[in-house]
Design a protein around this motif. Structure first.
Motif, PDB file in Angstrom:
ATOM      1  N   TRP A  40       0.824  -1.201   0.000  1.00 56.40           N
ATOM      2  CA  TRP A  40       0.000   0.000   0.000  1.00 56.40           C
ATOM      3  C   TRP A  40       0.860   1.254   0.000  1.00 56.40           C
ATOM      4  N   GLY A  41       1.945   1.217   0.783  1.00 61.71           N
ATOM      5  CA  GLY A  41       2.812   2.381   0.901  1.00 61.71           C
ATOM      6  C   GLY A  41       3.426   2.777  -0.438  1.00 61.71           C
ATOM      7  N   ILE A  42       3.859   1.791  -1.227  1.00 63.20           N
ATOM      8  CA  ILE A  42       4.455   2.090  -2.531  1.00 63.20           C
ATOM      9  C   ILE A  42       3.416   2.694  -3.471  1.00 63.20           C
ATOM     10  N   ASP A  43       2.233   2.074  -3.517  1.00 63.30           N
ATOM     11  CA  ASP A  43       1.172   2.595  -4.386  1.00 63.30           C
ATOM     12  C   ASP A  43       0.761   4.008  -3.970  1.00 63.30           C
TER      13      ASP A  43
ATOM     14  N   PHE B 252       2.582   6.198  -2.343  1.00 59.83           N
ATOM     15  CA  PHE B 252       3.682   7.138  -2.586  1.00 59.83           C
ATOM     16  C   PHE B 252       3.686   7.580  -4.054  1.00 59.83           C
ATOM     17  N   ILE B 253       3.548   6.627  -4.964  1.00 59.02           N
ATOM     18  CA  ILE B 253       3.513   6.964  -6.390  1.00 59.02           C
ATOM     19  C   ILE B 253       2.291   7.838  -6.702  1.00 59.02           C
ATOM     20  N   SER B 254       1.149   7.466  -6.129  1.00 61.02           N
ATOM     21  CA  SER B 254      -0.070   8.248  -6.361  1.00 61.02           C
ATOM     22  C   SER B 254       0.058   9.651  -5.786  1.00 61.02           C
ATOM     23  N   GLY B 255       0.628   9.761  -4.583  1.00 60.70           N
ATOM     24  CA  GLY B 255       0.770  11.068  -3.948  1.00 60.70           C
ATOM     25  C   GLY B 255       1.684  11.988  -4.731  1.00 60.70           C
ATOM     26  N   ILE B 256       2.806  11.456  -5.236  1.00 62.62           N
ATOM     27  CA  ILE B 256       3.723  12.276  -6.025  1.00 62.62           C
ATOM     28  C   ILE B 256       3.043  12.737  -7.315  1.00 62.62           C
ATOM     29  N   THR B 257       2.359  11.802  -7.985  1.00 61.79           N
ATOM     30  CA  THR B 257       1.678  12.152  -9.234  1.00 61.79           C
ATOM     31  C   THR B 257       0.586  13.187  -8.994  1.00 61.79           C
ATOM     32  N   LEU B 258      -0.215  12.984  -7.957  1.00 57.75           N
ATOM     33  CA  LEU B 258      -1.278  13.936  -7.645  1.00 57.75           C
ATOM     34  C   LEU B 258      -0.716  15.287  -7.220  1.00 57.75           C
ATOM     35  N   GLY B 259       0.395  15.265  -6.494  1.00 59.55           N
ATOM     36  CA  GLY B 259       1.017  16.516  -6.082  1.00 59.55           C
ATOM     37  C   GLY B 259       1.486  17.340  -7.262  1.00 59.55           C
ATOM     38  N   LEU B 260       2.096  16.674  -8.242  1.00 59.14           N
ATOM     39  CA  LEU B 260       2.547  17.384  -9.438  1.00 59.14           C
ATOM     40  C   LEU B 260       1.375  17.829 -10.302  1.00 59.14           C
ATOM     41  N   THR B 261       0.235  17.157 -10.154  1.00 54.51           N
ATOM     42  CA  THR B 261      -0.951  17.524 -10.924  1.00 54.51           C
ATOM     43  C   THR B 261      -1.713  18.668 -10.286  1.00 54.51           C
ATOM     44  N   ILE B 262      -1.818  18.645  -8.961  1.00 53.52           N
ATOM     45  CA  ILE B 262      -2.655  19.631  -8.284  1.00 53.52           C
ATOM     46  C   ILE B 262      -2.028  21.023  -8.281  1.00 53.52           C
TER      47      ILE B 262
ATOM     48  N   CYS C 192      -3.576   5.555 -10.884  1.00 52.83           N
ATOM     49  CA  CYS C 192      -2.287   5.310 -10.223  1.00 52.83           C
ATOM     50  C   CYS C 192      -2.367   4.196  -9.183  1.00 52.83           C
ATOM     51  N   GLY C 193      -3.554   3.673  -8.923  1.00 53.97           N
ATOM     52  CA  GLY C 193      -3.688   2.581  -7.964  1.00 53.97           C
ATOM     53  C   GLY C 193      -3.642   3.011  -6.521  1.00 53.97           C
TER      54      GLY C 193
END
Length: 634
Positions: A69-72, A74-84, A389-390
């Protein structure tokens, strides 16, 4: 979806299964004893612990958190952060605010929702929908009005959640939500056309905006238009990569690469456009297009917003602020929570605790106002990215918030190199997904009534504003529900029991005082056509409720069936399978009886046939009543 608490019914079902397995198995006494010891070792959670888990959902999924869960996340958070980040800047400009205040809204909400959020794929932040509605109430006013609107919206949402007023949103049907979203998308796209043309003005209302744009079209800047069109083409091309990512025939590495390129398209276009602007300014003093403006790098100060606003020319008291904001403090909370509810219904479980969401989003807005944030809520674009992003749990909000804080601290000056036309392109491409004209086409074929509600909401939102359209749609929907309450489905037809005919009346649901005259009218119309020769049987097995006025109306119906003063010449009214707790409300008369089973009904029908003399109604009355409740007498 992260683990959810079991409801009481689910716990009872699981306990029943355990007991059945235990009773049906041939376990030895030691095994049974060990099972009992295990049950004693794991007592059910206490009332206070269940309340804590229900109101602070972070304690539900945090104990079960694992590396996968942590890996998924982390990837989602970084992607969403760059998007928001680019979305927040664009939404701030749409709301008539400097870009910095959009970023202030993008970190405080996710951090609060991390703890109290109940929908894992909701990412709190600025949205074009809320920004467009907000600007209707803050345009032409000091910037402090936006922060105070955020604060008051949060307070209203908290009050609504504490008073458990979430049921109000059940009156907003899906056609209304879809029409509201489509109308908002059109309004946002129209508001960004002027940015693509390099024309700057800020007026409320579609009509005023179109009139102003047409009168100033000669001021259009070709540089802004070219930059905006190039950005839109770039975003559309990268969005097509999502199809490649879904194609299982492609290689895994290619699909992953295409997926992250597609989800990061907003960040990429902002990065590329900023590099172009920075490079251009290295050789020329002026750019052929407009750039966004932003404050210097610094974190916002945490201060409780003042309820009064002081400007060099005027001081607004709290009551004057309320008067200026008008219904905005009601509309913004409703609009903000609608998106969260819609996203929650798209999750696998499909259930949303509206009262809890009101409290959580209210906290996000209330604390957001302390860091100069604009009103915020969930967004469908961020939901789509989190799904792609899962994302597993709200832990992604933590990484997202950290990225936004870093951007506020170190990257704010570089946001000055972002072209406004690029931000407009991001908003247009993001909001375009909310346009849904397939639903009205389907409603036109299958439900004209729902199509009418959709059309009304859409037209009013576009022409008079989303807040007016939303309230008009809610009123129309409520009136429609009242009509259904006053005119419930009532089936009236001729039926036979051992060759004895009777008028069968089957109400579809609860009968309350607005509907009782309708029921009496249908029964009397059928009896009149049958010349009062047939017994009336009202089957009450579907009746869920009955008030005093309706109960008295049923008693009066028995009097209506008396053609003369004596009961011997009246038509018998049989109340069949009425709930026992409703029978005491109905006054029993000479020609009104209660029956609990079919045998009793048969007995009364036989008595009526003997009393009136046997009449073969098959030769005179057809076996059923048509939709007009007419009976042909030969």
């Amino acid at each position: 979806m992260y683990p959810q608490l079991e409801t009481e019914s689910e716990q009872d079902e699981r306990a029943t299964k355990v007991r059945l397995l235990t009773s049906n198995s041939n376990c030895n006494p030691k095994a049974i004893a060990s099972d009992k010891d295990a049950q004693k070792a794991q007592p059910p959670p206490s009332k206070w612990r269940r309340a804590l888990l229900r109101h602070v959902p972070v304690f539900q999924w945090l104990p079960a958190y694992n590396m996968e869960w942590g890996i998924d996340d982390f990837i989602s958070g970084i992607t969403l952060g760059l998007t928001i980040i680019p979305e927040s800047i664009a939404c701030a400009l749409l709301a008539g605010l400097p870009a910095r205040y959009g970023l202030c809204s993008a970190f405080i909400g996710p951090l609060i929702y991390l703890i109290f959020g109940s929908i894992d794929k909701v990412i709190i932040g600025p949205t074009s929908l809320v920004a467009l509605v907000s600007v209707q109430f803050t345009v032409g006013r000091p910037i402090e009005f936006a922060f105070l609107l955020t604060f008051l919206s949060g307070i209203v949402q908290i009050i609504m959640g504490a008073m458990r007023m979430g049921f109000i949103f059940e009156f907003i049907s899906m056609p209304v939500i879809k029409a509201f979203s489509s109308a908002t998308a059109i309004l946002v796209i129209e508001s960004q056309v002027k940015v693509l043309l390099g024309i700057k003005y800020l007026v409320p209302g579609l009509v005023n905006s179109v009139r102003t744009l047409s009168s100033r079209i000669h001021e259009a800047n070709i540089g802004d238009l070219i930059m905006g069109i190039c950005a839109i083409i770039f975003l559309l091309l990268l969005e097509l990569l999502e199809r490649v990512a879904r194609n299982q025939k492609r290689g895994k590495a290619l699909r992953i690469c295409c997926r992250y390129l597609s989800t990061s398209r907003n960040t990429l276009i902002v990065f590329i456009a900023a590099i172009v602007s920075y490079t251009w300014l290295g050789y020329r003093e002026n750019l052929p297009y407009a750039l966004s403006s932003n404050a210097l790098s610094s974190l916002p100060n945490f201060t409780v917003p003042s309820l009064t606003i002081e400007t060099p020319g005027r001081t607004y008291s709290f009551w004057q602020v309320l008067s200026e904001l008008n219904v905005g403090i009601i509309v913004i909370p409703i609009v903000g929570i609608l998106t969260n509810i819609s996203i929650g219904k798209l999750t696998p479980k499909g259930l949303v605790d509206t009262n809890h969401e009101l409290l959580t989003v209210g906290l996000c807005n209330m604390f957001g106002s302390c860091v100069q944030a604009m009103p915020s809520s969930g967004a469908f674009t961020r939901y789509a990215i989190s799904t792609a992003c899962g994302l597993k749990t709200p832990m992604a909000n933590l990484y997202l918030g950290v990225i936004v804080l870093l951007a506020l601290s170190y990257l704010s000056p570089y946001f000055n190199y972002i072209p406004e036309a690029t931000l407009a392109a991001i908003l247009i491409c993001s909001i375009f997904t909310l346009l849904d004209f397939k639903l009205p086409m389907r409603l036109w074929k299958e439900s004209k009534r729902d199509f009418g509600i959709w059309l009304l909401c859409f037209c009013v939102c576009v022409l008079f504003g989303v807040e007016v359209g939303l309230f008009v749609s809610i009123i129309v929907t409520a009136l429609h529900l009242l009509f259904l309450w006053a005119r419930p489905e009532i089936l009236v037809k001729i039926e036979e029991l051992d060759e004895m005919q009777y008028i069968s009346v089957v109400p579809g649901n609860g009968i309350y005082f607005p509907a009782i005259n309708h029921l009496r009218g249908l029964v009397l119309k059928a009896c009149t056509q049958a010349e009062f020769k047939i017994t009336v049987v009202i089957d009450g097995h579907k009746i869920t409720g009955l008030d005093y006025t309706a109960a008295q109306g049923i008693s009066k119906l028995s009097s209506d069936l008396c053609r003369q003063s004596d009961a011997s010449s009246s038509t018998l009214l049989i109340l069949y399978r009425f709930p026992a707790h409703l029978q005491h409300l109905i006054d029993v008369t000479d020609n009104l009886v209660f029956c609990e089973n079919e045998a009793k009904v048969k007995e009364f029908l036989t008595q009526e046939s003997l009393r009136n003399g046997y009449i073969n109604l098959k030769e005179h009355i057809r076996a059923s009543i048509d939709l007009g409740y007419k009976i042909d007498i030969e």
